[in-house]
Enzyme design. Structure first.
Site, PDB file in Angstrom:
ATOM      1  N   ALA A  22       0.863  -1.171   0.000  1.00 10.96           N
ATOM      2  CA  ALA A  22       0.000   0.000   0.000  1.00 10.96           C
ATOM      3  C   ALA A  22       0.907   1.230   0.000  1.00 10.96           C
ATOM      4  O   ALA A  22       2.073   1.157   0.407  1.00 10.96           O
ATOM      5  CB  ALA A  22      -0.890  -0.018   1.233  1.00 10.96           C
ATOM      6  N   GLY A  73       0.746  -4.965   1.117  1.00 11.06           N
ATOM      7  CA  GLY A  73      -0.453  -5.089   0.294  1.00 11.06           C
ATOM      8  C   GLY A  73      -0.216  -5.846  -1.005  1.00 11.06           C
ATOM      9  O   GLY A  73      -1.156  -6.392  -1.589  1.00 11.06           O
ATOM     10  N   GLU A 115      -0.484  -9.351  -0.072  1.00 17.17           N
ATOM     11  CA  GLU A 115      -1.889  -9.574   0.280  1.00 17.17           C
ATOM     12  C   GLU A 115      -2.786  -9.687  -0.950  1.00 17.17           C
ATOM     13  O   GLU A 115      -3.698 -10.509  -0.995  1.00 17.17           O
ATOM     14  CB  GLU A 115      -2.361  -8.446   1.215  1.00 17.17           C
ATOM     15  CG  GLU A 115      -1.706  -8.561   2.594  1.00 17.17           C
ATOM     16  CD  GLU A 115      -1.885  -7.323   3.461  1.00 17.17           C
ATOM     17  OE1 GLU A 115      -1.573  -6.209   2.986  1.00 17.17           O
ATOM     18  OE2 GLU A 115      -2.340  -7.469   4.607  1.00 17.17           O
ATOM     19  N   GLU A 123       4.882  -4.792   7.561  1.00 13.82           N
ATOM     20  CA  GLU A 123       4.091  -3.761   8.249  1.00 13.82           C
ATOM     21  C   GLU A 123       4.546  -3.444   9.662  1.00 13.82           C
ATOM     22  O   GLU A 123       4.549  -2.281  10.068  1.00 13.82           O
ATOM     23  CB  GLU A 123       2.598  -4.158   8.265  1.00 13.82           C
ATOM     24  CG  GLU A 123       1.903  -4.013   6.929  1.00 13.82           C
ATOM     25  CD  GLU A 123       1.972  -5.242   6.043  1.00 13.82           C
ATOM     26  OE1 GLU A 123       2.804  -6.141   6.331  1.00 13.82           O
ATOM     27  OE2 GLU A 123       1.205  -5.328   5.085  1.00 13.82           O
TER      28      GLU A 123
HETATM   29  N1  CO8 Z   1       4.497   3.168  -1.092  1.00  9.58           N
HETATM   30  C1  CO8 Z   1       4.809   4.296  -1.754  1.00  9.58           C
HETATM   31  N2  CO8 Z   1       5.894   4.412  -2.547  1.00  9.58           N
HETATM   32  C2  CO8 Z   1       6.666   3.323  -2.698  1.00  9.58           C
HETATM   33  C3  CO8 Z   1       6.378   2.102  -2.051  1.00  9.58           C
HETATM   34  C4  CO8 Z   1       5.226   2.045  -1.216  1.00  9.58           C
HETATM   35  N3  CO8 Z   1       4.851   0.929  -0.584  1.00  9.58           N
HETATM   36  N4  CO8 Z   1       7.341   1.218  -2.374  1.00  9.58           N
HETATM   37  C5  CO8 Z   1       8.186   1.852  -3.213  1.00  9.58           C
HETATM   38  N5  CO8 Z   1       7.780   3.115  -3.401  1.00  9.58           N
HETATM   39  C6  CO8 Z   1       8.419   4.139  -4.239  1.00  9.58           C
HETATM   40  C7  CO8 Z   1       9.646   4.725  -3.553  1.00  9.58           C
HETATM   41  O1  CO8 Z   1       9.269   5.734  -2.633  1.00  9.58           O
HETATM   42  C8  CO8 Z   1      10.410   5.278  -4.740  1.00  9.58           C
HETATM   43  O2  CO8 Z   1       9.820   6.467  -5.124  1.00  9.58           O
HETATM   44  P1  CO8 Z   1      10.761   7.749  -5.508  1.00  9.58           P
HETATM   45  O3  CO8 Z   1      11.547   7.305  -6.714  1.00  9.58           O
HETATM   46  O4  CO8 Z   1       9.792   8.840  -5.791  1.00  9.58           O
HETATM   47  O5  CO8 Z   1      11.633   8.000  -4.333  1.00  9.58           O
HETATM   48  C9  CO8 Z   1      10.105   4.255  -5.832  1.00  9.58           C
HETATM   49  O6  CO8 Z   1       8.936   3.543  -5.423  1.00  9.58           O
HETATM   50  C10 CO8 Z   1      11.228   3.244  -6.024  1.00  9.58           C
HETATM   51  O7  CO8 Z   1      11.474   2.660  -4.772  1.00  9.58           O
HETATM   52  P2  CO8 Z   1      12.936   2.569  -4.105  1.00  9.58           P
HETATM   53  O8  CO8 Z   1      13.785   3.690  -4.600  1.00  9.58           O
HETATM   54  O9  CO8 Z   1      12.750   2.404  -2.644  1.00  9.58           O
HETATM   55  O10 CO8 Z   1      13.444   1.212  -4.782  1.00  9.58           O
HETATM   56  P3  CO8 Z   1      14.517   0.215  -4.168  1.00  9.58           P
HETATM   57  O11 CO8 Z   1      14.836  -0.757  -5.255  1.00  9.58           O
HETATM   58  O12 CO8 Z   1      15.630   0.930  -3.525  1.00  9.58           O
HETATM   59  O13 CO8 Z   1      13.730  -0.584  -3.003  1.00  9.58           O
HETATM   60  C11 CO8 Z   1      11.856  -1.730  -2.036  1.00  9.58           C
HETATM   61  C12 CO8 Z   1      12.635  -1.387  -3.325  1.00  9.58           C
HETATM   62  C13 CO8 Z   1      12.717  -2.632  -1.136  1.00  9.58           C
HETATM   63  C14 CO8 Z   1      10.598  -2.499  -2.444  1.00  9.58           C
HETATM   64  C15 CO8 Z   1      11.516  -0.429  -1.301  1.00  9.58           C
HETATM   65  O14 CO8 Z   1      10.894   0.468  -2.212  1.00  9.58           O
HETATM   66  C16 CO8 Z   1      10.567  -0.625  -0.158  1.00  9.58           C
HETATM   67  O15 CO8 Z   1      10.951  -1.102   0.883  1.00  9.58           O
HETATM   68  N6  CO8 Z   1       9.272  -0.259  -0.343  1.00  9.58           N
HETATM   69  C17 CO8 Z   1       8.294  -0.341   0.675  1.00  9.58           C
HETATM   70  C18 CO8 Z   1       7.833  -1.763   0.870  1.00  9.58           C
HETATM   71  C19 CO8 Z   1       6.839  -1.862   1.998  1.00  9.58           C
HETATM   72  O16 CO8 Z   1       7.154  -1.618   3.139  1.00  9.58           O
HETATM   73  N7  CO8 Z   1       5.599  -2.251   1.672  1.00  9.58           N
HETATM   74  C20 CO8 Z   1       4.556  -2.421   2.626  1.00  9.58           C
HETATM   75  C21 CO8 Z   1       3.785  -1.184   2.784  1.00  9.58           C
HETATM   76  S1  CO8 Z   1       2.611  -1.303   4.088  1.00  9.58           S
HETATM   77  C22 CO8 Z   1       1.331  -2.125   3.417  1.00  9.58           C
HETATM   78  O17 CO8 Z   1       1.341  -2.548   2.302  1.00  9.58           O
HETATM   79  C23 CO8 Z   1       0.168  -2.306   4.314  1.00  9.58           C
HETATM   80  C24 CO8 Z   1      -1.017  -2.881   3.582  1.00  9.58           C
HETATM   81  C25 CO8 Z   1      -2.229  -2.776   4.417  1.00  9.58           C
HETATM   82  C26 CO8 Z   1      -2.701  -1.400   4.470  1.00  9.58           C
HETATM   83  C27 CO8 Z   1      -3.793  -1.261   5.446  1.00  9.58           C
HETATM   84  C28 CO8 Z   1      -4.201   0.204   5.615  1.00  9.58           C
HETATM   85  C29 CO8 Z   1      -4.761   0.515   6.889  1.00  9.58           C
END
Ligand code: CO8
Length: 264
Positions: free
Chosen positions: A63, A108, A111, A131
């Site tokens: 998400a 997500g 999920e 999360e």
């Molecule tokens: N949300 C928003 N932006 C994201 C997300 C995300 N989950 N993941 C990646 N991005 C964006 C980055 O911010 C970046 O944007 P920008 O270029 O503008 O800075 C772009 O995508 C590329 O990402 P990275 O530069 O970070 O790429 P890397 O190769 O260095 O890393 C990763 C890749 C490891 C996947 C890293 O991006 C990461 O850790 N992302 C987050 C993963 C995460 O924690 N996901 C879980 C989120 S929580 C969730 O899903 C909860 C679901 C339930 C919700 C319930 C609501 C109440």
């Protein structure tokens, strides 16, 4: 550009989450578009759906953390419900969904893959529920579906540690059915969808419902669910033709043919 695209093929469709600049993270707009794409699927025409992510790096990286970062308790719950409602639609949709996991499937992303009927992945795929490292619980069904798909103990370990796992481990614990080189993944998913789409759609639909509904209850009730959905197939054109085709084949092997099931 649409954030969710659908391409209709021969009796199946490929749905692509198309936000590669954010690794296909699910914001409200993506979720709304996905819902609209589901609204538009005609189950008379489409008998299986492949779900994948745009680009070569990510299926869905979760998400949208930026969007979630300022939510109140009530807004967080509402956002969770928004995702849950759509994922539950996928889970109960009257045709099978195949997740072709082409990279990161985090939070997500893991999920939404788990709400699909079948998961296959690229050898580069990474799964996880990160999360608790962000100060929240999995909120799009992760606490429920992971515990049902793998063992409760393994689900708890993955969720409490927020540890990511690679494709081979996802395969070992039963989270995915098969692992392919990235360049072969979509073709494999489409082949699976096409194979499913050739079978009798009412029967496939009833199998999905029987398995899903039966898993929610005890065996005595579950077999009654099966009986009803089994009975429901009879007197359909597809049942009559499917069985007649077999009987013709027995009389004369030259009469063997692939049945063109009509979904009737
Ligand atoms: N949300 C928003 N932006 C994201 C997300 C995300 N989950 N993941 C990646 N991005 C964006 C980055 O911010 C970046 O944007 P920008 O270029 O503008 O800075 C772009 O995508 C590329 O990402 P990275 O530069 O970070 O790429 P890397 O190769 O260095 O890393 C990763 C890749 C490891 C996947 C890293 O991006 C990461 O850790 N992302 C987050 C993963 C995460 O924690 N996901 C879980 C989120 S929580 C969730 O899903 C909860 C679901 C339930 C919700 C319930 C609501 C109440």
């Amino acid at each position: 550009m649409a954030l969710v695209e659908i391409e209709v093929k021969d009796k199946y469709a490929v749905v692509t989450i198309n936000r590669p600049e954010a690794l296909n993270a699910l914001n409200s707009q993506v979720l709304d578009e996905l819902n609209a794409v589901l609204d538009g699927i005609d189950v008379n025409e489409i008998r299986a759906v492949v779900l994948t992510g745009a680009g070569e790096k990510s299926f869905v990286a979760g998400a949208d953390i930026g969007e979630m970062s300022t939510l109140t308790k009530a807004e967080g719950e509402a956002f969770g419900k928004k995702g849950n409602d759509i994922f539950r639609r996928i889970e109960t949709f009257p045709v099978p969904f195949i997740a072709a996991v082409n990279g990161f499937a985090l939070g997500g992303g893991c999920e939404i893959a788990m709400s699909c009927d079948i998961r296959i992945c690229a050898d580069s795929a990474v799964f996880g529920q990160p999360e608790v490292g962000l100060g929240i619980t999995p909120g799009f069904g992760g606490t429920q579906r992971l515990a049902r798909l793998v063992s409760p103990g393994m689900a708890k370990q993955l969720i409490y540690t927020a540890r990511n796992i690679k494709a081979d481990e996802a395969y070992r614990i039963g989270l995915v059915n098969a692992v392919y080189p990235l360049e072969e993944l979509l073709a494999a998913a489409e082949k699976l969808a096409s194979t499913i789409a050739k079978n009798a759609p009412i029967a496939v639909r009833n199998c999905k419902k029987a398995i899903n509904d039966g898993l929610q209850t005890n065996m005595d009730e579950a077999i009654v669910i099966e009986e009803k959905l089994f009975g429901d197939c009879f007197e359909t054109e597809d049942q009559k033709e499917g069985m007649a085709n077999f009987l013709r084949k027995k009389d004369d092997p030259n009469k063997v043919k692939i049945v063109d099931f009509k979904n009737k």
